[in-house]
Write an enzyme that holds these catalytic residues in place. Structure first.
Site, short mmCIF file in Angstrom:
data_model
loop_
_atom_site.label_atom_id
_atom_site.label_comp_id
_atom_site.label_asym_id
_atom_site.label_seq_id
_atom_site.Cartn_x
_atom_site.Cartn_y
_atom_site.Cartn_z
N GLY A 8 1.05 -1.25 -0.15
CA GLY A 8 -0.01 -0.03 -0.06
C GLY A 8 0.86 1.20 -0.07
N GLY A 10 -0.77 4.57 -0.09
CA GLY A 10 -1.54 5.76 0.45
C GLY A 10 -0.78 6.49 1.46
CB CYS A 160 -14.72 7.09 6.42
SG CYS A 160 -13.55 8.75 6.30
N GLY A 321 -6.23 10.75 10.99
CA GLY A 321 -4.72 10.82 10.76
C GLY A 321 -3.61 10.40 11.50
CB CYS A 354 -10.37 14.96 13.31
SG CYS A 354 -11.19 14.97 11.67
#
Length: 425
Positions: A8, A10, A160, A321, A354
């Site tokens: 991955g 990303g 999400c 994140g 966030c």
């Protein structure tokens, strides 16, 4: 020599490679990253791409160039299947990559097919991938020529929710700028039991803050929503009662719609006994390590996390994140220990920090830890959040382009909050 493979490329995969690199034993270990394509795109900017505030090239990084500069082997053809009993990954072109340690950082597979008519190949738009966002922008520009109702939200099983709120409010902001808002009724459709649940049973007063924002912007909502199908210009929604039965059925008209899908594990790992749960997410312990295959770790959205609470309509848990960054840091430390014949000891903090942009404002929240009960349970809103999100985009893209391995997410956000508090004082 140990072969370390990151599957991955990303958010979690690139950070994983960057943090692992300085922890390698000199001239003894090698990192390989397997991605899909050579370009990294900053997913949090996709809502801006979808209405023309950013172009695709504004939020992309050439990973081939960065990985080559850092001495990381990179394969852009993607993975077809992981064979954990053989310590091998088959790539899409039929070749294979062997590993001593594997970190699964693939992100999710987008389960549009679970609802008839859902997704960019159906009747609704998506902002989950930059190419979806580009298509969503084209559809939005066409929509503005003949405005009508808009439906935005997240379907059953989604994990999400923040981007759905962001996009609804960003659309509202853009329509006002164009003088079209009075011609566009808006409805927010979500599987959450209440506005501001976010898959986290709320953080601080996200319920009050987001409900107030909806009312101020004249956006109606349907919660406990199960989308049963989407046809051209019409979404069929079943509103579920507390006990699980149908409370009310809605046929919601739209001229434009963006709905976030449920996530599941990617095909390369889905259905591997001992590695994944029934949805295909990687099972891990507190060290980010899979119990059945202890040389496999996992970070990011593809990790299995149980829901915070039982809800009438299934909702998943978001991986924000900073939470992802803390998983990456713990995994890098633990693999470094294993390379040196030590037992893994690091555990991720799993805090949620966030910034949610609304185009002309936004909401910030901190949940420490993400799963209640919490030591910190805080939220606030203001224009400063929008400005902080713009600054964060620039900061993060620079980090990816430079190959910077220093963890920074929480520090950056908390500095923004500190700046706000100083100004407010």
């Amino acid at each position: 020599m140990a072969e370390l493979v990151v599957l991955g490329a990303g958010l979690s995969g690139t950070l994983m490679a960057y943090e692992l690199l300085p922890k390698l034993r000199k001239d003894q270990d090698r990192i390989t990253v397997i991605g899909q394509g050579s370009r990294y795109h900053f997913v949090p900017s996709n809502p801006w791409v979808a209405i023309g505030w950013r172009e695709k090239q504004d939020i992309e990084v050439d990973l081939d160039e960065v990985m080559r500069r850092k001495g990381i082997r990179y394969f852009a053809q993607g993975a077809r299947r992981v064979f954990p009993n053989e310590n091998r990954i088959e790539l899409e072109d039929g070749s294979s990559v062997s590993y001593d340690y594997l970190v699964v950082a693939t992100g999710p597979d987008l389960a549009f097919d679970e609802i008839p008519g859902l997704g960019p190949d159906g009747q609704t738009q998506s902002i989950c991938h930059v190419d979806h966002a580009v298509k969503a922008r084209q559809a939005f520009e066409q929509f503005t020529k003949s405005p009508g109702p808009i439906v935005v939200g997240a379907v059953q099983g989604a994990s999400c929710f923040g981007p759905a709120y962001e996009f609804a409010f960003i659309l509202d902001t853009e329509l006002r700028k164009r003088g079209l808002r009075d011609r566009v009724p808006m409805t927010f459709v979500t599987s959450e039991p209440y506005i501001g649940h976010l898959g986290l049973d709320g953080v601080g007063d996200t319920k009050g803050l987001l409900e107030s924002e909806m009312r101020d912007r004249h956006i109606k909502w349907i919660t406990n929503a199960r989308v049963t199908g989407v046809e051209p210009g019409k979404m069929s929604v079943e509103e579920v009662a507390e006990g699980g039965g149908a409370a009310r059925n809605h046929e919601v008209p739209f001229g434009y719609s963006m709905m976030l899908p449920a996530f599941r594990g990617v095909a390369a790992v889905r259905g591997i006994e001992g590695l994944t749960n029934p949805r295909g997410f990687i099972i891990i312990d507190k060290k980010q390590r899979n119990p059945a295959f202890p040389n496999i770790f996992a970070v990011g959205v593809g990790v299995a996390i149980a829901p915070v609470t039982a809800t009438p309509v299934p909702t998943g848990v978001p991986k924000t994140g900073f939470m992802i960054e803390s998983m990456v840091t713990a995994t890098a430390i633990n693999i470094a220990d294993l390379l040196r014949n030590a037992e893994p000891k690091a555990e991720a903090t799993w805090n949620a920090v966030c910034l949610a942009d609304f185009g002309d404002g936004g909401v910030a929240f901190i949940a420490q830890p993400e799963i209640p009960p919490r030591n910190v349970n805080w939220s606030a809103k203001g224009r400063w959040v929008h400005l902080a999100k713009v600054a964060f985009e620039k900061f993060f893209l620079r980090k990816i382009r430079l190959g910077d391995s220093e963890p920074f997410y929480e520090r950056f956000v908390l500095e923004q909050l500190g700046i706000r508090k100083i100004k407010a004082g």
